[in-house]
Write a protein that holds these residues in place. Sequence first.
Motif, PDB file in Angstrom:
ATOM      1  N   CYS A  21       0.847  -1.175   0.000  1.00  0.00           N
ATOM      2  CA  CYS A  21       0.000   0.000   0.000  1.00  0.00           C
ATOM      3  C   CYS A  21       0.895   1.241   0.000  1.00  0.00           C
ATOM      4  N   ARG A  22       0.651   2.138  -0.938  1.00  0.00           N
ATOM      5  CA  ARG A  22       1.379   3.410  -0.994  1.00  0.00           C
ATOM      6  C   ARG A  22       0.825   4.354   0.066  1.00  0.00           C
ATOM      7  N   LEU A  23       1.711   5.013   0.801  1.00  0.00           N
ATOM      8  CA  LEU A  23       1.287   5.972   1.819  1.00  0.00           C
ATOM      9  C   LEU A  23       1.639   7.390   1.387  1.00  0.00           C
ATOM     10  N   TYR A  24       0.645   8.270   1.418  1.00  0.00           N
ATOM     11  CA  TYR A  24       0.847   9.683   1.134  1.00  0.00           C
ATOM     12  C   TYR A  24       0.387  10.486   2.343  1.00  0.00           C
ATOM     13  N   ALA A  25       1.156  11.492   2.711  1.00  0.00           N
ATOM     14  CA  ALA A  25       0.789  12.377   3.814  1.00  0.00           C
ATOM     15  C   ALA A  25       0.613  13.782   3.259  1.00  0.00           C
ATOM     16  N   ALA A  26      -0.558  14.364   3.465  1.00  0.00           N
ATOM     17  CA  ALA A  26      -0.821  15.726   2.996  1.00  0.00           C
ATOM     18  C   ALA A  26      -0.133  16.711   3.935  1.00  0.00           C
ATOM     19  N   ARG A  27       0.773  17.494   3.366  1.00  0.00           N
ATOM     20  CA  ARG A  27       1.546  18.460   4.154  1.00  0.00           C
ATOM     21  C   ARG A  27       1.680  19.752   3.348  1.00  0.00           C
ATOM     22  N   VAL A  28       1.660  20.882   4.023  1.00  0.00           N
ATOM     23  CA  VAL A  28       1.831  22.148   3.311  1.00  0.00           C
ATOM     24  C   VAL A  28       3.222  22.251   2.706  1.00  0.00           C
ATOM     25  N   ASP A  29       4.205  21.531   3.264  1.00  0.00           N
ATOM     26  CA  ASP A  29       5.568  21.546   2.741  1.00  0.00           C
ATOM     27  C   ASP A  29       5.884  20.287   1.924  1.00  0.00           C
ATOM     28  N   GLY A  30       4.841  19.586   1.464  1.00  0.00           N
ATOM     29  CA  GLY A  30       5.041  18.358   0.698  1.00  0.00           C
ATOM     30  C   GLY A  30       5.876  18.579  -0.551  1.00  0.00           C
ATOM     31  N   SER A  31       6.690  17.603  -0.891  1.00  0.00           N
ATOM     32  CA  SER A  31       7.587  17.731  -2.043  1.00  0.00           C
ATOM     33  C   SER A  31       6.922  17.380  -3.366  1.00  0.00           C
ATOM     34  N   ALA A  38      -5.427  22.491  12.998  1.00  0.00           N
ATOM     35  CA  ALA A  38      -4.633  23.311  13.913  1.00  0.00           C
ATOM     36  C   ALA A  38      -3.169  22.876  13.990  1.00  0.00           C
ATOM     37  N   HIS A  39      -2.915  21.554  13.983  1.00  0.00           N
ATOM     38  CA  HIS A  39      -1.561  21.063  14.261  1.00  0.00           C
ATOM     39  C   HIS A  39      -0.925  20.263  13.138  1.00  0.00           C
ATOM     40  N   GLY A  40      -1.661  19.940  12.103  1.00  0.00           N
ATOM     41  CA  GLY A  40      -1.092  19.144  11.021  1.00  0.00           C
ATOM     42  C   GLY A  40      -0.803  17.727  11.466  1.00  0.00           C
ATOM     43  N   LEU A  41       0.199  17.116  10.874  1.00  0.00           N
ATOM     44  CA  LEU A  41       0.568  15.736  11.186  1.00  0.00           C
ATOM     45  C   LEU A  41       1.745  15.695  12.157  1.00  0.00           C
ATOM     46  N   SER A  42       1.778  14.663  12.993  1.00  0.00           N
ATOM     47  CA  SER A  42       2.909  14.489  13.909  1.00  0.00           C
ATOM     48  C   SER A  42       4.135  14.034  13.118  1.00  0.00           C
ATOM     49  N   ASP A  43       5.284  14.078  13.771  1.00  0.00           N
ATOM     50  CA  ASP A  43       6.543  13.715  13.121  1.00  0.00           C
ATOM     51  C   ASP A  43       6.593  12.265  12.655  1.00  0.00           C
ATOM     52  N   GLN A  44       5.791  11.378  13.251  1.00  0.00           N
ATOM     53  CA  GLN A  44       5.810   9.971  12.824  1.00  0.00           C
ATOM     54  C   GLN A  44       5.383   9.814  11.370  1.00  0.00           C
ATOM     55  N   GLN A  72       6.525  11.434   8.906  1.00  0.00           N
ATOM     56  CA  GLN A  72       7.622  11.880   8.045  1.00  0.00           C
ATOM     57  C   GLN A  72       8.601  10.752   7.750  1.00  0.00           C
ATOM     58  N   ALA A  73       8.171   9.516   7.888  1.00  0.00           N
ATOM     59  CA  ALA A  73       9.033   8.355   7.648  1.00  0.00           C
ATOM     60  C   ALA A  73       9.407   8.256   6.167  1.00  0.00           C
ATOM     61  N   ALA A  74      10.465   7.534   5.900  1.00  0.00           N
ATOM     62  CA  ALA A  74      10.983   7.404   4.536  1.00  0.00           C
ATOM     63  C   ALA A  74      10.005   6.731   3.584  1.00  0.00           C
ATOM     64  N   ASP A  75       9.125   5.857   4.101  1.00  0.00           N
ATOM     65  CA  ASP A  75       8.196   5.146   3.223  1.00  0.00           C
ATOM     66  C   ASP A  75       6.877   5.890   3.021  1.00  0.00           C
ATOM     67  N   ILE A  76       6.812   7.129   3.477  1.00  0.00           N
ATOM     68  CA  ILE A  76       5.604   7.956   3.330  1.00  0.00           C
ATOM     69  C   ILE A  76       5.950   9.156   2.449  1.00  0.00           C
ATOM     70  N   THR A  77       5.214   9.322   1.364  1.00  0.00           N
ATOM     71  CA  THR A  77       5.476  10.422   0.435  1.00  0.00           C
ATOM     72  C   THR A  77       4.651  11.642   0.836  1.00  0.00           C
ATOM     73  N   PRO A  78       5.314  12.769   1.107  1.00  0.00           N
ATOM     74  CA  PRO A  78       4.565  13.984   1.434  1.00  0.00           C
ATOM     75  C   PRO A  78       4.030  14.642   0.163  1.00  0.00           C
ATOM     76  N   ILE A  79       2.730  14.878   0.125  1.00  0.00           N
ATOM     77  CA  ILE A  79       2.117  15.528  -1.035  1.00  0.00           C
ATOM     78  C   ILE A  79       1.524  16.863  -0.604  1.00  0.00           C
ATOM     79  N   ARG A  80       1.348  17.742  -1.596  1.00  0.00           N
ATOM     80  CA  ARG A  80       0.803  19.068  -1.293  1.00  0.00           C
ATOM     81  C   ARG A  80      -0.203  19.484  -2.344  1.00  0.00           C
TER      82      ARG A  80
END
Length: 83
Positions: free
Chosen positions: A1-11, A31-37, A39-47
């Motif tokens: 399963c591909r993991l994507y995390a929505a982040r304002v600073d996503g690459s 209010a707080h966005g996502l926790s640091d967990q 930001q793992a290498a197997d999770i792609t940050p998207i914006r």
Amino acid sequence: CRLYAARVDGSLEYTTADFGGRTAIVLGSEAHGLSDQWQAADITPIRLPLLGAVDSLNLSATAAVLFYEAVRQKALKTREQTR
């Protein structure tokens, strides 16, 4: 399963992410966005690109845009496979 995390600073811009296969999209609180967990290498940050002075979107608006894109890509993949 591909993991994507929505982040304002996503690459990766969400329209270039591959939602065609098994995918999970993780969203944080407004209010707080996502926790640091998340930001793992197997999770792609998207914006989602934003115009003007806005620095983030309402969580439900972000979810709607991302989930619509995932459904659109899956439908396109299904149409291509039936040709």
